[in-house]
Enzyme design. Sequence first.
Site, short mmCIF file in Angstrom:
data_model
loop_
_atom_site.label_atom_id
_atom_site.label_comp_id
_atom_site.label_asym_id
_atom_site.label_seq_id
_atom_site.Cartn_x
_atom_site.Cartn_y
_atom_site.Cartn_z
N CYS A 33 0.81 -1.22 0.00
CA CYS A 33 0.00 0.00 0.00
C CYS A 33 0.85 1.27 0.00
O CYS A 33 0.55 2.23 -0.72
CB CYS A 33 -0.95 0.00 1.19
SG CYS A 33 -0.16 -0.25 2.79
N HIS A 74 -3.19 6.36 4.78
CA HIS A 74 -1.77 6.57 5.06
C HIS A 74 -1.32 7.93 4.52
O HIS A 74 -1.80 8.39 3.48
CB HIS A 74 -0.91 5.50 4.38
CG HIS A 74 -1.01 4.14 5.00
ND1 HIS A 74 -1.67 3.88 6.17
CD2 HIS A 74 -0.49 2.95 4.58
CE1 HIS A 74 -1.55 2.58 6.44
NE2 HIS A 74 -0.85 2.00 5.50
#
Length: 335
Positions: free
Chosen positions: A128, A240
């Site tokens: 990711c 994130h």
Amino acid sequence: MKVAIVGASGAVGQEFLRVLEERNFPLDELVLFGSKRSAGTQYLFRGQKITVKELQHNDDFKGVDIAFTSAGAGTSKEFAGTITKYGAVMIDNSSAFRMDDDIPLVVPEVNGPDAKVRPRGIIANPNCTTIQMVVALQAIENISHIKSVHVSTYQAASGAGAAAMEELKTQYRQLLDGETPTIEKFAYQLAYNVIPQVDVFTDNLYTKEEMKMYNETRKIMHSDIKVSATCVRVPVMRAHSESIWLETERPVSVQEAKAAFAVAEGVVLMDEPENKIYPMPLDIAGKDPVYVGRIRADISNPNGLTFWAVSDQIKKGAALNAVQIAEYLLKENAL
């Protein structure tokens, strides 16, 4: 078009269901697979209930065109042959195959054509943190080759799964009630804290997560780019963030960088510092693109540029990227 999701009950598996429905992915039949424990669970998709089947070594994947797998590296390695036996394209969200030479590692905005060459019938979905970074980096790479990157990540609890998100919520409740917090999914208490470790340490003192960013970026971008990462877990629920410093072969002005980000596929420019406008995980959670802001010249390097990037790592960092790979293959008639 028959599609399968392996690991349907997990955080990413659930996101696959949402993304496929949101994007009206052209499928005629959806089959869900999970562990013995989750078999029998039912999930709603396009108004119909679908029952999770237990993943087994049998002929259940006969007739499946695309299988999205997100059940961990061990499961992916064990069942890859079963899943691809009858011609299904396996788009795998685990770390099992990412660095294998004969498995393409794909972010459609960066290296979509790589997905067409898959001798083992498997395409790997990158980590990711790597996905959101390379989508942003490609915008700059298009105007000047990037020689090196330094990146610090600020990774949400959801990166460690649904149970980790619950643990963070539980810890806050416990601390407010004067109780000792439950610590199971992280090395330390995450509530009111940051933990400068994501994954285990390797021999060079970087963690596996940090080395993924180095190795995967080079493979995806077909580049000699060097990446030095520090990955940090923060008490954010979802999405994130990354603080990125890069060095290009020639100086790239802030104006030139903004123009590149503004037209880049998969990127949204969100950069008005004078109005305190920049991406934050609270606003970005649940959204598709990679958001970029805080763009400025690196005052320590004439060829340097620094910026801030935020993206929902369950969406673009996992399920959405995998679905976009499938959409690319359909568009190119490359299934």
